[in-house]
Design a protein around this motif. Structure first.
Motif, short mmCIF file in Angstrom:
data_model
loop_
_atom_site.label_atom_id
_atom_site.label_comp_id
_atom_site.label_asym_id
_atom_site.label_seq_id
_atom_site.Cartn_x
_atom_site.Cartn_y
_atom_site.Cartn_z
N ASN A 1 0.82 -1.22 0.00
CA ASN A 1 0.00 0.00 0.00
C ASN A 1 0.85 1.27 0.00
O ASN A 1 0.32 2.37 0.20
CB ASN A 1 -0.92 0.01 1.23
CG ASN A 1 -2.12 -0.91 1.07
OD1 ASN A 1 -3.11 -0.54 0.44
ND2 ASN A 1 -2.04 -2.11 1.63
N SER A 2 2.16 1.10 -0.19
CA SER A 2 3.10 2.23 -0.20
C SER A 2 3.06 3.01 1.11
O SER A 2 3.09 4.25 1.15
CB SER A 2 2.81 3.18 -1.38
OG SER A 2 2.96 2.51 -2.61
N VAL A 3 2.97 2.27 2.21
CA VAL A 3 2.94 2.86 3.55
C VAL A 3 4.15 2.37 4.33
O VAL A 3 4.45 1.17 4.32
CB VAL A 3 1.64 2.48 4.29
CG1 VAL A 3 1.68 2.99 5.73
CG2 VAL A 3 0.42 3.04 3.57
N ALA A 4 4.83 3.27 5.00
CA ALA A 4 5.97 2.91 5.82
C ALA A 4 5.51 2.46 7.20
O ALA A 4 4.43 2.85 7.66
CB ALA A 4 6.92 4.10 5.96
N THR A 5 6.30 1.63 7.86
CA THR A 5 5.95 1.15 9.20
C THR A 5 7.06 1.47 10.20
O THR A 5 8.24 1.46 9.86
CB THR A 5 5.71 -0.37 9.21
OG1 THR A 5 6.82 -1.04 8.58
CG2 THR A 5 4.41 -0.71 8.48
N ILE A 6 6.63 1.74 11.44
CA ILE A 6 7.54 1.96 12.55
C ILE A 6 7.21 0.92 13.61
O ILE A 6 6.08 0.85 14.09
CB ILE A 6 7.38 3.37 13.14
CG1 ILE A 6 7.73 4.42 12.07
CG2 ILE A 6 8.26 3.55 14.37
CD1 ILE A 6 7.51 5.86 12.53
N PHE A 7 8.19 0.11 13.97
CA PHE A 7 8.01 -0.98 14.94
C PHE A 7 8.86 -0.73 16.18
O PHE A 7 9.79 0.07 16.17
CB PHE A 7 8.45 -2.32 14.34
CG PHE A 7 7.43 -3.01 13.48
CD1 PHE A 7 6.70 -4.09 13.96
CD2 PHE A 7 7.21 -2.59 12.18
CE1 PHE A 7 5.78 -4.74 13.16
CE2 PHE A 7 6.28 -3.24 11.37
CZ PHE A 7 5.56 -4.32 11.86
N GLY A 8 8.53 -1.46 17.24
CA GLY A 8 9.32 -1.41 18.46
C GLY A 8 10.35 -2.53 18.54
O GLY A 8 11.10 -2.58 19.49
N PHE A 9 10.36 -3.42 17.56
CA PHE A 9 11.29 -4.55 17.58
C PHE A 9 12.48 -4.28 16.66
O PHE A 9 12.28 -4.04 15.47
CB PHE A 9 10.59 -5.83 17.10
CG PHE A 9 9.24 -6.05 17.71
CD1 PHE A 9 9.09 -6.19 19.08
CD2 PHE A 9 8.11 -6.12 16.90
CE1 PHE A 9 7.85 -6.40 19.63
CE2 PHE A 9 6.86 -6.32 17.44
CZ PHE A 9 6.72 -6.47 18.82
N PRO A 10 13.71 -4.31 17.16
CA PRO A 10 14.88 -4.11 16.30
C PRO A 10 14.88 -5.02 15.08
O PRO A 10 15.31 -4.62 13.99
CB PRO A 10 16.06 -4.41 17.23
CG PRO A 10 15.54 -4.04 18.58
CD PRO A 10 14.10 -4.47 18.57
N ALA A 11 14.37 -6.26 15.24
CA ALA A 11 14.38 -7.21 14.12
C ALA A 11 13.50 -6.74 12.97
O ALA A 11 13.75 -7.10 11.81
CB ALA A 11 13.90 -8.58 14.61
N ALA A 12 12.48 -5.94 13.25
CA ALA A 12 11.53 -5.53 12.21
C ALA A 12 12.19 -4.69 11.12
O ALA A 12 11.85 -4.82 9.93
CB ALA A 12 10.36 -4.77 12.82
N ALA A 13 13.11 -3.81 11.49
CA ALA A 13 13.78 -2.99 10.49
C ALA A 13 14.60 -3.86 9.54
O ALA A 13 14.68 -3.59 8.34
CB ALA A 13 14.68 -1.95 11.16
#
Length: 332
Positions: A248-260
């Motif tokens: 969907n061309s949307v960026a995400t911000i996570f709290g898990f270092p692994a997610a990046a």
């Protein structure tokens, strides 16, 4: 480097004679290895999840606890569902676990629900006081102590990151409703948004089948960046959430270092490897007779900021220089 996080220091003043926890006496009588019931979250087939168990094993060795001599490590992986976790806790107790080491809020609450006598060393619980695991962080009381991931306190930081990248007066937030700590973390984020003077538009989901619909709806509402609530569910479903958002061309911000590393634009959170490696220090003290009530809950000593430059380029997101300078790791 990432900004050092301010936090209160909780100091346990242990004066006088330490009253021996029954485990110590039992261990001396039987002269056998202590059985440790470990409940890691995720799957052994996932390299990152497995690395956390490896870190725990490394911590055991550093604490001087040798497997099959001093301790027997009994591992049961959990998926995060209540039924699955309850079954795992009961099975470990049936096998004779003398110390339980659950990962995450769901497993930790399940362990506490099933026993008030077996020592519990929890790992990665956002708010152990609100979850009823301990009386307070400095003096836990009861049979549980461990390591908090302070995610409730990190809500403001995630909102700040969202506003820095988004540059809009609206923050979009995806959260898990079918989780004991979900509402607490949502409310903390809501308060953080109000303090920052931005609007919060949130969508709660109860199961994985709702992910695509929720993200598509937020995209249609104008979302360019979504903050994903840290929870066992979003950790397990992080790849699907990232893929759906990217579609969907949307960026995400996570709290898990692994997610990046998995493709999220930004992640900001505690170092789980360090947390898992330190947990055996508490296990060692308990095996030697210290009560969990006398061991203060430990807060993370390292909070990491990761930025995925490849994702930023793919989505056409401009990452401000101030974030690039502060990042602990830039993924290219």
């Amino acid at each position: 480097m990432g900004e050092a996080m301010k936090r209160r220091e909780f100091i346990a003043l242990l004066g006088g004679t330490v009253v021996a926890w029954p485990l110590g006496a039992n261990a001396q009588q039987t002269k056998g290895p202590t059985r440790i019931g470990l409940l890691p979250f995720g799957a052994p087939s996932n390299a990152y999840d497995k690395s956390l168990v490896d870190a725990f094993r490394s911590g055991l060795r550093q604490a001087g606890l040798i497997e099959d001599r001093d301790i027997v490590l009994d591992i049961m992986w959990t998926s995060g569902s209540d039924a699955d976790t309850d079954k795992a806790v009961v099975e470990l107790m049936r096998r004779g676990a003398e110390v339980l080491v659950p990962t995450g809020s769901t497993a930790s609450v399940a362990a506490k629900r099933h026993t008030s006598t077996i020592p519990i060393v929890f790992i990665s619980v956002g708010n152990p006081v609100a979850m009823g695991l301990v009386e307070n962080l400095a003096h836990p009381g009861g049979n549980a102590t461990g390591f908090s991931d302070v995610y409730s306190e990190l809500s403001a930081k995630l909102v700040e990151l969202g506003t820095t990248v988004n540059k809009q007066d609206t923050i979009y937030y995806l959260w898990h409703t079918a989780w004991p700590d979900g509402k607490n973390r949502f409310q903390a984020t809501e308060q953080a948004a109000q303090s920052a003077g931005v609007k919060l538009r949130a969508r709660g989901i109860a199961e994985s089948g709702e992910i695509d619909q929720a993200i598509t709806a937020m995209k249609m509402d104008g979302a360019t960046t979504i903050i994903v609530q840290p929870s066992p569910f979003t950790y397990r479903q992080r790849a699907r959430i990232i893929d759906s958002a990217s579609h969907n061309s949307v960026a995400t911000i996570f709290g898990f270092p692994a997610a990046a590393r998995d493709g999220a634009l930004i992640s900001y959170g505690p170092d789980y490897l360090t947390m898992n490696q330190r947990a055996p220090l508490y296990v060692n003290q308990i095996v030697k007779g210290t009560k969990p009530a006398d061991l203060p809950v430990e807060l993370p000593t390292k909070i990491s900021l990761l930025v995925n430059l490849k994702t930023a380029k793919t989505l056409g997101v401009h990452v401000p220089l101030q974030l690039l300078i502060r990042a602990d790791e830039l993924i290219e």
